[in-house]
Enzyme design. Structure first.
Site, short mmCIF file in Angstrom:
data_model
loop_
_atom_site.label_atom_id
_atom_site.label_comp_id
_atom_site.label_asym_id
_atom_site.label_seq_id
_atom_site.Cartn_x
_atom_site.Cartn_y
_atom_site.Cartn_z
CE LYS A 85 -11.70 -16.76 5.15
NZ LYS A 85 -11.28 -15.66 5.97
CB SER A 125 -7.58 -11.79 -2.50
OG SER A 125 -6.47 -12.04 -1.66
CE1 TYR A 150 -7.81 -16.49 -1.36
CE2 TYR A 150 -10.11 -17.15 -1.51
CZ TYR A 150 -9.14 -16.18 -1.28
OH TYR A 150 -9.52 -14.90 -0.95
CE LYS A 154 -11.65 -14.42 -3.58
NZ LYS A 154 -13.07 -14.02 -3.53
CE1 TYR A 178 -12.63 -8.86 0.44
CE2 TYR A 178 -12.54 -6.75 -0.69
CZ TYR A 178 -13.25 -7.85 -0.25
OH TYR A 178 -14.58 -7.95 -0.51
N PRO A 297 4.62 -23.10 3.95
CG PRO A 297 4.72 -25.35 3.34
CD PRO A 297 4.39 -24.45 4.50
C1 WQD Z 1 -0.40 -13.49 7.86
C2 WQD Z 1 1.02 -13.70 8.36
C3 WQD Z 1 1.78 -15.97 8.23
C4 WQD Z 1 -0.96 -17.66 11.18
C5 WQD Z 1 -4.46 -15.04 3.75
C6 WQD Z 1 -4.93 -15.33 2.36
C7 WQD Z 1 -5.51 -14.09 1.76
C8 WQD Z 1 -6.60 -13.56 2.65
C9 WQD Z 1 -6.02 -13.26 4.03
C10 WQD Z 1 -8.71 -14.47 1.98
C11 WQD Z 1 1.81 -14.66 7.48
C12 WQD Z 1 1.71 -15.50 9.67
C13 WQD Z 1 -0.31 -16.78 10.33
C14 WQD Z 1 -0.24 -18.25 12.26
C15 WQD Z 1 1.72 -17.03 11.60
N1 WQD Z 1 -7.64 -14.51 2.77
N2 WQD Z 1 1.01 -16.46 10.55
N3 WQD Z 1 1.08 -17.91 12.43
O1 WQD Z 1 -1.59 -15.62 4.48
O2 WQD Z 1 -1.27 -13.09 4.43
O3 WQD Z 1 -3.43 -14.08 3.69
O4 WQD Z 1 -5.50 -14.51 4.54
O5 WQD Z 1 -8.96 -13.67 1.12
O6 WQD Z 1 -6.04 -14.42 0.49
O7 WQD Z 1 -3.81 -15.72 1.60
O8 WQD Z 1 -2.85 -14.10 6.08
O9 WQD Z 1 -3.27 -14.21 8.50
O10 WQD Z 1 -2.82 -16.38 7.23
O11 WQD Z 1 -0.96 -14.79 7.64
O12 WQD Z 1 2.92 -16.74 11.77
O13 WQD Z 1 -0.78 -19.06 13.06
O14 WQD Z 1 0.96 -14.30 9.65
O15 WQD Z 1 2.96 -16.74 8.04
O16 WQD Z 1 3.16 -14.21 7.45
P1 WQD Z 1 -2.16 -14.26 4.64
P2 WQD Z 1 -2.54 -14.93 7.41
#
Ligand code: WQD
Length: 338
Positions: A85, A125, A150, A154, A178, A297
């Site tokens: 994931k 997701s 990934y 899904k 989710y 990105p």
């Molecule tokens: C959330 C926000 C980042 C880390 C991903 C997957 C999704 C699911 C959940 C599996 C974004 C910001 C993050 C950091 C930051 N996974 N951020 N600094 O990308 O919405 O979802 O995880 O099922 O499929 O895509 O979650 O927690 O990575 O990011 O600023 O060190 O927090 O840019 O805006 P995301 P995330």
């Protein structure tokens, strides 16, 4: 009634096992331990007083999957979490993701297709929506070209299940899309255990506050949002786990209208990165060390769920607030630190 939970030692899987046991189900876990630890079984037993059965199986081994369903022929439902994931990793290792997330799903569905009746809950997701055009996002929003292998697994997974249900009337399936799962069980006996440097926001926040990371990098504050940082729908993992039990019971009680249904599982509320940081500082009483850096990105600007269908058709609604979810993540981090 026996329920198979694949990936049941993982973050969302273990919380769902707890809620299944609380509802009186007998749970069998399959996990390959590639991203989970067997001592999660102790945490589950600590909470519910019941230790689930556990089989260490790599679902890529077709014969092992066939043997499992021969031995456990009385499994009445399957909740399928097992998958790789990590969005970033999937870009570098696409074939690992297509093998581990799609081939294994096919093997499971091949065995379920042999049963007179099967009930299957799929861990999908909101990533399938990409950057949706309208907020909140409904289940009718178009599935957009995936931004990562990934996310593509899904989308493909949902299509494999949909196509199977179309020709297999004995199969009943629900995909749960989710939004962003966060937090931990209030007992702090189970929680998120990210391997290595966390990719997700909340684990990185609590590890930074604990002193394991120097500071949080906020990936961009120049987005078209109220405070410039990205907006997501952060849902307490226990609320998410309960949604799986409600979805499974819908199939077991034959309440489903179609033999394949899709539900968004979120809170319906969007929170920005800065709002999550402020929530953490509020509930922990600690200042968080963070800096604004360039955008990451592949990030979408904004994503939060329209939960009408889950609330009115599925009969489930998220109960916890963002503060409660973040507090549970912090409590868990403090527990594992000790
Ligand atoms: C959330 C926000 C980042 C880390 C991903 C997957 C999704 C699911 C959940 C599996 C974004 C910001 C993050 C950091 C930051 N996974 N951020 N600094 O990308 O919405 O979802 O995880 O099922 O499929 O895509 O979650 O927690 O990575 O990011 O600023 O060190 O927090 O840019 O805006 P995301 P995330």
């Amino acid at each position: 009634m026996k329920i198979l939970v694949t990936g049941g030692l993982g973050f969302i899987g273990s919380h769902t096992v707890v809620e299944l046991q609380n509802e009186g189900f007998e749970v069998i876990i399959i996990d390959d331990l590639s991203n989970a630890n067997e001592n999660v079984l102790d945490g589950i037993e600590h909470i519910t007083g019941k230790r689930p059965l556990f089989e260490k199986i790599d679902l890529r081994d077709k014969h092992k999957v066939q043997d499992f369903f021969r031995i456990y022929a009385d499994v009445e439902g399957v909740i399928h979490f097992a998958a790789s994931k990590a969005v970033g990793e999937s870009v570098n290792k696409p074939l690992l993701y297509y093998e581990n997330n799609i081939v294994t799903l096919v093997y499971l569905l091949q065995e379920l297709s042999k049963k007179e009746k099967s009930n299957f809950i799929f861990s999908s997701s909101c990533t399938v929506y990409g950057q949706a055009d309208r907020m909140p996002i409904t289940e009718e929003a178009p599935v957009k070209g995936a931004l990562s292998p990934y996310g593509n697994t899904k989308q493909i997974g949902e299509e494999v299940i949909r196509d199977t249900c179309q020709i297999q009337a004995s199969m009943n399936a629900i995909s749960l899309r989710y939004f962003n799962p966060v937090g931990a069980h209030p007992s702090a006996a189970i929680g998120e255990l990210p391997l290595g440097v966390p990719q997700n926001l909340v684990p990185f926040i609590v590890q930074t506050a604990m002193g394991q990371r120097d500071e949080l990098s906020v990936f961009g504050d120049d987005y078209d949002t109220p405070d410039g940082t990205c907006v997501r729908d952060y849902i307490h993992v226990v609320d998410l786990a309960k949604a799986h039990v409600v979805a499974l019971q819908r199939l077991l009680q034959k309440k489903n209208k179609e033999n394949y249904e899709v539900f968004n599982i979120g809170t319906g509320t969007g929170s920005s990165v800065l709002e999550v940081i402020h929530s953490f500082e509020q509930v922990s009483g600690q200042k968080l060390n963070y800096k604004i850096v360039d955008r990451r990105p592949g990030d979408v600007t904004i994503a939060y769920a329209d939960t009408t269908k889950a609330n009115e058709v599925l009969g489930w609604k998220a109960r916890s607030t963002l503060d409660e979810a973040i507090k549970s993540a912090w409590d868990w981090q403090c527990t594992i630190k000790n």
